[in-house]
Write a protein that holds these residues in place. Sequence first.
Motif, PDB file in Angstrom:
ATOM      1  N   GLY A   1       0.795  -1.213   0.000  1.00 44.85           N
ATOM      2  CA  GLY A   1       0.000   0.000   0.000  1.00 44.85           C
ATOM      3  C   GLY A   1       0.832   1.269   0.000  1.00 44.85           C
ATOM      4  N   VAL A   2       1.922   1.274  -0.766  1.00 41.03           N
ATOM      5  CA  VAL A   2       2.864   2.398  -0.768  1.00 41.03           C
ATOM      6  C   VAL A   2       2.628   3.285  -1.989  1.00 41.03           C
ATOM      7  CG1 VAL A   2       5.300   3.028  -0.895  1.00 41.03           C
ATOM      8  CG2 VAL A   2       4.593   1.075   0.481  1.00 41.03           C
ATOM      9  N   THR A   3       2.704   4.599  -1.784  1.00 41.59           N
ATOM     10  CA  THR A   3       2.695   5.561  -2.886  1.00 41.59           C
ATOM     11  C   THR A   3       4.045   6.266  -2.889  1.00 41.59           C
ATOM     12  OG1 THR A   3       0.321   5.917  -2.610  1.00 41.59           O
ATOM     13  CG2 THR A   3       1.534   7.538  -3.924  1.00 41.59           C
ATOM     14  N   PRO A   4       5.005   5.785  -3.684  1.00 41.41           N
ATOM     15  CA  PRO A   4       6.363   6.337  -3.621  1.00 41.41           C
ATOM     16  C   PRO A   4       6.420   7.798  -4.073  1.00 41.41           C
ATOM     17  CG  PRO A   4       6.327   4.223  -4.772  1.00 41.41           C
ATOM     18  CD  PRO A   4       4.910   4.668  -4.639  1.00 41.41           C
ATOM     19  N   GLU A   5       7.351   8.522  -3.476  1.00 43.72           N
ATOM     20  CA  GLU A   5       7.620   9.899  -3.880  1.00 43.72           C
ATOM     21  C   GLU A   5       8.862  10.001  -4.756  1.00 43.72           C
ATOM     22  OE1 GLU A   5       7.886  12.448  -0.477  1.00 43.72           O
ATOM     23  OE2 GLU A   5       5.985  11.752   0.371  1.00 43.72           O
ATOM     24  N   LEU A   6       9.670   8.932  -4.771  1.00 37.51           N
ATOM     25  CA  LEU A   6      10.938   8.957  -5.494  1.00 37.51           C
ATOM     26  C   LEU A   6      11.289   7.541  -5.921  1.00 37.51           C
ATOM     27  CD1 LEU A   6      13.521  10.736  -6.209  1.00 37.51           C
ATOM     28  CD2 LEU A   6      14.465   9.922  -4.033  1.00 37.51           C
ATOM     29  N   MET A   7      11.875   7.416  -7.113  1.00 43.20           N
ATOM     30  CA  MET A   7      12.381   6.129  -7.592  1.00 43.20           C
ATOM     31  C   MET A   7      13.907   6.201  -7.612  1.00 43.20           C
ATOM     32  SD  MET A   7      11.547   4.148 -11.195  1.00 43.20           S
ATOM     33  CE  MET A   7       9.799   4.015 -10.833  1.00 43.20           C
ATOM     34  N   VAL A   8      14.542   5.170  -7.063  1.00 41.71           N
ATOM     35  CA  VAL A   8      16.001   5.142  -6.990  1.00 41.71           C
ATOM     36  C   VAL A   8      16.516   3.958  -7.791  1.00 41.71           C
ATOM     37  CG1 VAL A   8      18.001   5.172  -5.462  1.00 41.71           C
ATOM     38  CG2 VAL A   8      15.826   6.096  -4.663  1.00 41.71           C
ATOM     39  N   CYS A   9      17.580   4.198  -8.565  1.00 45.12           N
ATOM     40  CA  CYS A   9      18.172   3.134  -9.371  1.00 45.12           C
ATOM     41  C   CYS A   9      19.688   3.285  -9.371  1.00 45.12           C
ATOM     42  CB  CYS A   9      17.613   3.162 -10.798  1.00 45.12           C
ATOM     43  SG  CYS A   9      17.984   4.688 -11.695  1.00 45.12           S
ATOM     44  N   ASP A  10      20.352   2.370 -10.064  1.00 46.88           N
ATOM     45  CA  ASP A  10      21.810   2.362 -10.113  1.00 46.88           C
ATOM     46  C   ASP A  10      22.329   3.461 -11.035  1.00 46.88           C
ATOM     47  OD1 ASP A  10      24.110   0.277  -9.264  1.00 46.88           O
ATOM     48  OD2 ASP A  10      24.589   1.097 -11.237  1.00 46.88           O
ATOM     49  N   LEU A  11      23.621   3.763 -10.849  1.00 46.50           N
ATOM     50  CA  LEU A  11      24.269   4.790 -11.667  1.00 46.50           C
ATOM     51  C   LEU A  11      24.502   4.333 -13.105  1.00 46.50           C
ATOM     52  CD1 LEU A  11      25.666   7.622 -11.379  1.00 46.50           C
ATOM     53  CD2 LEU A  11      27.783   6.391 -10.856  1.00 46.50           C
ATOM     54  N   HIS A  12      24.604   3.021 -13.324  1.00 41.82           N
ATOM     55  CA  HIS A  12      24.961   2.505 -14.654  1.00 41.82           C
ATOM     56  C   HIS A  12      23.816   2.745 -15.640  1.00 41.82           C
ATOM     57  CE1 HIS A  12      26.587   0.074 -17.825  1.00 41.82           C
ATOM     58  NE2 HIS A  12      27.595  -0.343 -17.076  1.00 41.82           N
ATOM     59  N   PRO A  13      24.070   3.476 -16.737  1.00 40.53           N
ATOM     60  CA  PRO A  13      22.972   3.816 -17.663  1.00 40.53           C
ATOM     61  C   PRO A  13      22.442   2.627 -18.445  1.00 40.53           C
ATOM     62  CG  PRO A  13      25.084   4.539 -18.563  1.00 40.53           C
ATOM     63  CD  PRO A  13      25.356   4.061 -17.164  1.00 40.53           C
ATOM     64  N   GLN A  14      23.237   1.540 -18.550  1.00 39.90           N
ATOM     65  CA  GLN A  14      22.813   0.397 -19.358  1.00 39.90           C
ATOM     66  C   GLN A  14      22.202  -0.725 -18.527  1.00 39.90           C
ATOM     67  OE1 GLN A  14      26.346  -0.585 -21.580  1.00 39.90           O
ATOM     68  NE2 GLN A  14      26.030   1.068 -23.060  1.00 39.90           N
ATOM     69  N   PHE A  15      22.147  -0.563 -17.214  1.00 39.61           N
ATOM     70  CA  PHE A  15      21.431  -1.550 -16.412  1.00 39.61           C
ATOM     71  C   PHE A  15      19.955  -1.489 -16.786  1.00 39.61           C
ATOM     72  CE2 PHE A  15      24.202  -2.229 -12.350  1.00 39.61           C
ATOM     73  CZ  PHE A  15      25.194  -2.790 -13.140  1.00 39.61           C
ATOM     74  N   LEU A  16      19.321  -2.644 -16.893  1.00 37.84           N
ATOM     75  CA  LEU A  16      17.917  -2.661 -17.295  1.00 37.84           C
ATOM     76  C   LEU A  16      17.020  -2.045 -16.228  1.00 37.84           C
ATOM     77  CD1 LEU A  16      17.748  -6.160 -19.016  1.00 37.84           C
ATOM     78  CD2 LEU A  16      17.999  -3.917 -20.067  1.00 37.84           C
ATOM     79  N   SER A  17      17.453  -2.087 -14.975  1.00 38.63           N
ATOM     80  CA  SER A  17      16.691  -1.406 -13.929  1.00 38.63           C
ATOM     81  C   SER A  17      16.750   0.106 -14.121  1.00 38.63           C
ATOM     82  CB  SER A  17      17.222  -1.798 -12.548  1.00 38.63           C
ATOM     83  OG  SER A  17      18.617  -1.609 -12.475  1.00 38.63           O
ATOM     84  N   THR A  18      17.902   0.607 -14.538  1.00 36.13           N
ATOM     85  CA  THR A  18      18.035   2.044 -14.822  1.00 36.13           C
ATOM     86  C   THR A  18      17.203   2.421 -16.038  1.00 36.13           C
ATOM     87  OG1 THR A  18      20.287   1.944 -13.947  1.00 36.13           O
ATOM     88  CG2 THR A  18      19.687   3.905 -15.205  1.00 36.13           C
ATOM     89  N   GLU A  19      17.230   1.575 -17.055  1.00 34.77           N
ATOM     90  CA  GLU A  19      16.419   1.846 -18.246  1.00 34.77           C
ATOM     91  C   GLU A  19      14.938   1.854 -17.893  1.00 34.77           C
ATOM     92  OE1 GLU A  19      17.399  -0.862 -21.359  1.00 34.77           O
ATOM     93  OE2 GLU A  19      19.468  -0.121 -21.571  1.00 34.77           O
ATOM     94  N   TYR A  20      14.530   0.947 -16.999  1.00 38.43           N
ATOM     95  CA  TYR A  20      13.129   0.946 -16.557  1.00 38.43           C
ATOM     96  C   TYR A  20      12.789   2.275 -15.890  1.00 38.43           C
ATOM     97  CZ  TYR A  20       8.970  -0.063 -13.794  1.00 38.43           C
ATOM     98  OH  TYR A  20       7.712   0.003 -13.221  1.00 38.43           O
ATOM     99  N   ALA A  21      13.659   2.730 -15.000  1.00 36.96           N
ATOM    100  CA  ALA A  21      13.406   3.999 -14.309  1.00 36.96           C
ATOM    101  C   ALA A  21      13.265   5.142 -15.305  1.00 36.96           C
ATOM    102  CB  ALA A  21      14.531   4.285 -13.318  1.00 36.96           C
ATOM    103  N   ASN A  22      14.145   5.183 -16.282  1.00 40.50           N
ATOM    104  CA  ASN A  22      14.121   6.278 -17.256  1.00 40.50           C
ATOM    105  C   ASN A  22      12.940   6.185 -18.216  1.00 40.50           C
ATOM    106  OD1 ASN A  22      16.468   7.564 -16.322  1.00 40.50           O
ATOM    107  ND2 ASN A  22      17.792   6.187 -17.491  1.00 40.50           N
ATOM    108  N   SER A  23      12.329   4.989 -18.306  1.00 31.83           N
ATOM    109  CA  SER A  23      11.213   4.814 -19.241  1.00 31.83           C
ATOM    110  C   SER A  23       9.884   5.289 -18.666  1.00 31.83           C
ATOM    111  CB  SER A  23      11.087   3.343 -19.641  1.00 31.83           C
ATOM    112  OG  SER A  23      10.614   2.558 -18.545  1.00 31.83           O
TER     113      SER A  23
END
Length: 784
Positions: free
Chosen positions: A464-486
């Motif tokens: 039941g969380v409504t996040p205020e911020l998304m945090v990801c890794d510094l690496h631009p090619q990590f798929l988690s980072t790409e997800y955040a940027n998408s």
Amino acid sequence: MIGADEPDGLALEVRVQGIVQGVGFRPFVYTLANRYELSGWVANDTTGVTISVQGPHASVEAFMEDLTCKLPTAARIDSVDVRSRQACIPPASPHFTIRQSSVTGQKNTLITPDLHVCPDCEAELFDPNNRRYRYPFINCTNCGPRYSIILDTPYDRPNTTMSRFQMCPACLAEYRNPLDRRYHAQPIACGDCGPTLRLTDTAGQPIPAEDAIEAARDRLADGQILAVKGIGGFHLIVDPRNPAAVATLRSRKRRYKKPLALMCRDSETASKFVSMGAFEKATLESAPRPIVLLDKLAPNPLAPDVSAGTMQHGMMLAYTPIHHLLLDGRFDALIVTSANLSDDPIEFRNDEAIENLSAIADAFLVHDRDIHARVDDSVLLCWTSDHTGPKTMPVRRARGYAPDFVPLPQSLPPILALGAELKNTICVNRGNQAFLSPHVGDLKRGKVLTAFHQTIAETVRQHGVTPELMVCDLHPQFLSTEYANSQSDLPILQVQHHHAHMAAVMGENGLCDRPTIGVVFDGFGLGEDGNNWGGEFFVGSYASVQRVGHFSNFKLPGGDRATREIDRIAIGFLFDLYGENAFNLDLPVMRTRPEEELRILQTMIGRSVRTPLTSSVGRLFDAVAALTGVRSEIQYEAQAAIELEALAGRGGFRRDACLPVVLRSDSQGRILVDTHALMAEIAQLAVLPVKSLQEISHRFHATVVLSICEVCGRLRDRFGISNVVLSGGVFLNRFILSQTTDELARRGFDVFSHRQLSPGDGGISYGQLLVGGYSLLDNPHIAT
């Protein structure tokens, strides 16, 4: 507590939060209230359990004391809030009742992890006079599936995957009886009304069998591989005493060398294969029933290929009725490994498992109780030191632990942290409670990426969380980072990989927000200078750190290829150190490749073509293993380091065993541990025929420990800091972890390591959340 000057009659309304749903807490409260002849009610809701209780003053006081002191086995109270308190004239009502659950308000209930079969149910399972004799889904309020079958909260049967099974009159009577241990046991069932087990072929067609378990046992005895559906997903199961069956499993699963987990019915049986003291035994028998890494006994009766090249077996005890039935009286151990192709997510749906595993398994033991949330087995490392005594450290935090929370040092704004590329987990928080998802896996695999997306949505929804911020890794090619940027819904904060490691170990040890020395050693993380980091010394805290030292950079000829063909790293060192003379060195690594290939590598290294730089201690272990001939390439992550640790043995740290530690400074005043000087010493030892691999490995390990201590000493002199935290996958090495802890403690440092989270990348999301949360407290505009 209640004051002595209050009226004799008292009425309280109490809100209880913690693990209080699905663990027999309401019948416990009911029984307790009746014992003290109190009236009122108890009910589940979306935030926990509410209790309204009234009666004589002394009785209410005794009730409140027992409420927190005599809990059911699987329950845990985190907070008790007396929301109203008033005098009453007892008895206000003659009865205490259990009310229907309330579904109003924000979701704030803790979801219970899956529980191993309890001793009472195990006894009934093998009691011929019990109506659930050999019923493979026996459970009660003290055991059975929880997290894996919950669709929503509050935890009631309609909100689980058991909702489609209508209880028979006998089960319904138990379910409705507050004095029965199956009162409101949501997965309650029996052979007349519950899930059923069946054996199928690789096409999903039923295999005729009077008893599916016995037919499955026959096939295991014949050397076949079975895919068996458990609580959180499928396992591949095979007889570990059958070398041909083990070899077939490895070939089909494409898991050629990585150790395979073992399961025994009890710790007494497990002691035939592994060494364990009282602490290890207690860990093996603990409620989460994790896989525990334990030293092998020699000689060992199991097939050598179960865990070749390591000192340990991954051992766990049976935790479901199905496991107990498969093992009973016929097998003293079984290989029980995650049912997937190497690096894919664990299979958990019948049709998908049969489709995806038909080339691996010879038959399937499946059932019709659906799994809503896949969850793999947890893995723990037992370690000890003179300073800490015996402790455990998670390698993988999953079944039995997830989705329980890990405390934060303070309440933080709601954050969604996406974790790392490898060993991914997701983390969200409510106030000072951080909820990590179970192990997701390595995002480079397409199926894992799909599971990653599903886990994000499910983790946010469940809590039941409504996040205020998304945090990801510094690496631009990590798929988690790409997800955040998408996505465009949330602001994004990118956090350096090793900073997240450091924050994670600080947070789970409850360290306040003040400067600390962080030692973070692993295989890879993109640094702020664009190089690959992994041998880092920091000073700082949650919101920011300063890189104040590291192992000096060395080359990775071929980039990612060098992380598999690890001889490339050793060859890179040798050409850097000796140039053309490297060809004359009598070292195993110089004999693994034809001279023509060595010439090509020499050119690449000399011209710095496709040779990124790294400071990684994980890669340094690979280089030492390759240089000394332990192995030239790896087939699973950390294989070379694990084998090198096995060679080092269990001897303690000795200063006289260490090789020279050369420290220097760079132009920015950072302390550098000279890796090339260290590798030159290793090379000299390796060309001496009188030096054994065991001695070289031990001396290398001891030198890494000394390097840490020497650098930390200089940092203390410079910054006046005595707190040191240790993180990163290298600290899963028991020698490095225990001897570093002891030697730093002997030098007057306060040393902290991981207790609830893995030092590997599985704990990164928790660290990211802390960096994001404290950054948001310092700079609220980040979230705008």
